[in-house]
Design an enzyme around this catalytic site. Sequence first.
Site, PDB file in Angstrom:
ATOM      1  N   LYS A  91     -11.767   3.276   1.729  1.00 16.44           N
ATOM      2  CA  LYS A  91     -10.809   2.636   0.825  1.00 16.44           C
ATOM      3  C   LYS A  91     -11.635   1.820  -0.165  1.00 16.44           C
ATOM      4  CE  LYS A  91      -6.552   1.656   3.389  1.00 16.44           C
ATOM      5  NZ  LYS A  91      -5.719   0.541   3.886  1.00 16.44           N
ATOM      6  N   GLU A 100       0.834  -1.207   0.000  1.00 20.56           N
ATOM      7  CA  GLU A 100       0.000   0.000   0.000  1.00 20.56           C
ATOM      8  C   GLU A 100       0.866   1.253   0.000  1.00 20.56           C
ATOM      9  OE1 GLU A 100      -3.985  -0.674   2.382  1.00 20.56           O
ATOM     10  OE2 GLU A 100      -2.258  -1.396   3.550  1.00 20.56           O
TER      11      GLU A 100
END
Length: 121
Positions: free
Chosen positions: A99, A21
């Site tokens: 997200k 990420e």
Amino acid sequence: MDNIKINGIKTYAYHGALDAERVLGQFFITDVTMYLDLRAASENDDLEGTVHYGEAYELVEQVIKSEPVNLIEHLAEKVIRALFDRYDKILEMDVTITKPSPPIDGHYENVSITLNRKREN
């Protein structure tokens, strides 16, 4: 209570607990609700009686693009602190960070968290 909402702030950033990420990045969608008394603005048509939502948008985007953090919970807290610090008219706030594509297996639309904070005197 009166409120100002800024919905769907879509920002590409590098937050997350996983190394991937932090390297690849991803989109984060931020929704902000600021609770305040808008009586002066609504009666007098004066920007001084409200929060300039264009400036608030820019501040949120700046926070989201800042130094990476592990958790979106912490990121939302940073957004809240920045807005409270900038605008003393805000009495309470809800911040949701979504997200759309977190790195988890499964069939789901997204993952999000919401923090609600009241200004402490």
